[in-house]
Enzyme design. Structure first.
Site, PDB file in Angstrom:
ATOM      1  N   THR A  52     -11.060   1.649   2.041  1.00  0.00           N
ATOM      2  CA  THR A  52      -9.953   2.542   2.616  1.00  0.00           C
ATOM      3  C   THR A  52     -10.183   3.562   1.408  1.00  0.00           C
ATOM      4  O   THR A  52     -10.298   2.707  -0.227  1.00  0.00           O
ATOM      5  CB  THR A  52      -9.245   2.899   2.801  1.00  0.00           C
ATOM      6  N   THR A  54      -8.227   5.729  -0.569  1.00  0.00           N
ATOM      7  CA  THR A  54      -7.760   5.433  -1.886  1.00  0.00           C
ATOM      8  C   THR A  54      -7.315   4.627  -2.584  1.00  0.00           C
ATOM      9  O   THR A  54      -6.745   3.747  -3.872  1.00  0.00           O
ATOM     10  CB  THR A  54      -5.841   6.137  -1.224  1.00  0.00           C
ATOM     11  N   CYS A  55      -7.701   3.418  -1.332  1.00  0.00           N
ATOM     12  CA  CYS A  55      -7.408   2.292  -1.878  1.00  0.00           C
ATOM     13  C   CYS A  55      -8.488   1.362  -2.920  1.00  0.00           C
ATOM     14  O   CYS A  55      -8.428   0.991  -3.426  1.00  0.00           O
ATOM     15  CB  CYS A  55      -7.414   0.698  -0.921  1.00  0.00           C
ATOM     16  N   SER A  56      -9.381   2.399  -2.696  1.00  0.00           N
ATOM     17  CA  SER A  56     -11.414   1.576  -3.605  1.00  0.00           C
ATOM     18  C   SER A  56     -10.404   2.517  -4.605  1.00  0.00           C
ATOM     19  O   SER A  56     -11.252   2.048  -5.859  1.00  0.00           O
ATOM     20  CB  SER A  56     -12.268   1.802  -2.813  1.00  0.00           C
ATOM     21  N   VAL A  60      -6.697  -0.882  -5.916  1.00  0.00           N
ATOM     22  CA  VAL A  60      -7.304  -1.900  -6.296  1.00  0.00           C
ATOM     23  C   VAL A  60      -7.785  -1.622  -8.147  1.00  0.00           C
ATOM     24  O   VAL A  60      -7.805  -2.639  -9.384  1.00  0.00           O
ATOM     25  CB  VAL A  60      -8.543  -2.757  -5.903  1.00  0.00           C
TER      26      VAL A  60
END
Length: 168
Positions: A52, A54-56, A60
């Site tokens: 996703t 924001t997560c990428s 992370v």
């Protein structure tokens, strides 16, 4: 919903291993939560899904960047947990270059998310039941701190917030 002081649920997550080692074969391997957290301090962050935006772009990479600082603060491991299968989490680990800094753990059937009460229902968007975005510091299998994001937010589950709690 799980709270500070509670033990993590005795569920099993899955981890894709690209290197055969003692007790683990190449491919998906079971990670029994109770056994894997016993006697350790673990920084856990969870998110709705792999790859996703924001997560990428933020989530992370922040934990990868602060991995050494977490170790210096006494954290034994960093776990990323998502409702995906182990193959997807393995591919995301390669994409994010997590190496040995962050363990990318799959909660394929959302058993861990359901057991913690930290679920996000995205059925209406065609994504099914997912994990809420959160972070927690776990000591010897018990929740020491818990930071739960509000919908559409990225304010308290980031690496810097959890690192400050680990250093306190």
């Amino acid at each position: 919903m799980i709270q500070v002081g509670d033990a993590l649920p005795d569920t099993t997550l899955m981890e894709y291993s690209e290197i055969e080692g003692e007790g683990c074969s190449i491919g998906p391997n079971a990670v029994p939560v109770a056994k894997a957290t016993a006697g350790k301090t673990i920084a856990v962050f969870a998110l709705p899904g792999a790859f996703t935006p924001t997560c990428s772009a933020k989530h992370v990479p922040g934990y990868v960047e602060y991995a050494e600082a977490f170790k210096a603060a006494g954290v034994d491991e960093i776990w990323c947990v998502s409702v995906n299968d182990a193959f997807v989490m393995g591919a995301w680990a390669r994409d994010q270059k997590t190496g040995t800094k962050v363990r990318m753990l799959a909660d394929g059937d959302a058993a861990f998310a359901k057991a913690t009460g930290l679920t996000l229902d995205l059925t209406g968007k065609g994504l099914g039941l997912r994990s809420n975005r959160y972070s927690m510091l776990v000591k010897d299998g018990k929740v020491a701190t818990l930071n739960i994001e509000g919908p559409g937010k990225f304010e308290v589950s980031d690496a810097a917030t959890l690192l400050a709690q680990a250093q306190a």
